[in-house]
Scaffold this motif. Structure first.
Motif, PDB file in Angstrom:
ATOM      1  N   CYS A  31     -11.313  29.653  14.310  1.00 11.58           N
ATOM      2  CA  CYS A  31     -12.754  29.174  14.383  1.00 11.58           C
ATOM      3  C   CYS A  31     -13.697  30.254  15.272  1.00 11.58           C
ATOM      4  N   CYS A  34     -15.308  28.456  18.238  1.00 10.49           N
ATOM      5  CA  CYS A  34     -14.897  28.929  19.677  1.00 10.49           C
ATOM      6  C   CYS A  34     -13.948  29.719  20.111  1.00 10.49           C
ATOM      7  N   CYS A  59     -13.261  22.544  19.940  1.00 10.94           N
ATOM      8  CA  CYS A  59     -14.910  22.547  19.820  1.00 10.94           C
ATOM      9  C   CYS A  59     -15.318  21.295  18.901  1.00 10.94           C
TER      10      CYS A  59
HETATM   11 ZN   LIG Z   1     -13.378  25.788  17.763  1.00 13.68          ZN
END
Ligand SMILES: [Zn+2]
Lengths: 87, 199
Positions: A31, A34, A59
């Motif tokens: 990701c 995050c 997240c």
């Molecule tokens: Zn994330």
């Protein structure tokens, strides 16, 4: 609160195979928001929207958006930091 | 007396088929479409904000509910090809909101809980064309349908009627929103079948 509209990443197995040409559900992605690494099968997927929206399970950031018309497909993977392609 | 009079046939031709844009079909239920988890913002934390004017404008839930309201009965058309007739809403007209803000913008970008955005030209949200709706069918708008409040722009495809709206930014440029930046049409007029880029 439970969200019954949410699917997991197995729901996009067919679409990912079509887009990448390889089976992707066990591939690792990162990701961009995050930094969490996870396999595609564990991502959160919403498919009843006007397109397919794939979110980070940690997240909730949007990782991928895919829109398909009868003759075109649009892909936005800008929420991904990286994604591995099995060989 | 004939079973089917000319008058009856005439009325039929003005029936629902004239109210359903090309490529759409009628539904009686109200399908739920979501691009993410349903937010549940408490009303005491909810605000509605207009950015990009001469002064920023913001209302609490109670202040927003004290603004003049309108009841709207309208047909709605989703780009996933369903249409629903005679839906009944209550909310605050964009004419009312924009009348409270000094600006010289041509467009807005709506923003929402959950991160969704959608763009609209101001000429398509003024003169009685758009509302911030908080009642549906005489009841408070349910979270799965965008409550506590959503945009209502019924003459455009329903992705423009952003759920969980928290405000909009007035802009000089038409900045593509969540779907408009990835395949969907910048305006989305259902009568012109403006579904995708280039339609
Ligand atoms: Zn994330």
């Amino acid at each position: 609160m439970a969200d019954e509209r949410r699917l997991d990443g197995n729901a996009i197995g067919g679409m990912m195979l079509e887009l990448f040409g390889v089976e992707m559900t066990n591939a690792t992605e990162v990701c961009r928001t995050c930094g969490t690494a996870d396999i595609v099968a564990r991502l959160e997927v919403y498919m009843d929207a006007p397109g397919t929206v794939v979110r980070c399970a940690h997240c909730k950031a949007v990782l991928m958006r895919v829109v398909r018309s009868p003759d075109r497909t649009w892909v936005d993977f800008s929420g991904l930091g990286s994604i591995e392609l099995p060989r | 007396m004939p079973l089917i009079s000319r008058g009856f046939r005439g009325r039929q031709s003005e029936g629902p088929s004239d109210r359903i844009p090309p490529g759409q079909h009628l539904v009686d239920d109200f399908p739920v479409l979501s691009a993410g988890p349903t937010p549940h913002t408490p009303l005491e934390e909810w605000t509605f904000t207009i950015e990009g004017g001469a002064e920023p404008a913001s209302w609490t839930w109670d202040e927003f509910r004290a603004l003049p309201t309108e009841e709207v009965t309208t047909d709605i058309h989703c780009v996933t090809k369903w249409s629903k007739l005679d839906t009944v809403w209550r909310g605050v007209s964009l004419d009312t909101l924009l009348g409270l803000v000094e600006h010289d913008a041509g467009y807005l970008l709506a923003f929402c809980d959950g991160g969704y955005t959608t763009n609209l030209p101001l000429e398509h949200v003024t003169d009685g064309k758009a509302w911030i709706a908080y009642d549906y069918g005489g009841e408070p708008l349910e979270p799965e349908h965008g409550g506590p409040a959503r945009m209502l722009v019924p003459h455009l495809y329903f992705w423009k009627s952003a759920k969980w709206i928290r405000g909009f930014r007035l802009q000089e440029e038409d900045e593509p929103g969540f779907w408009e930046s990835n395949g969907y049409h910048i305006l989305g007029d259902p009568w012109l079948e403006q579904r995708y880029w280039g339609d």
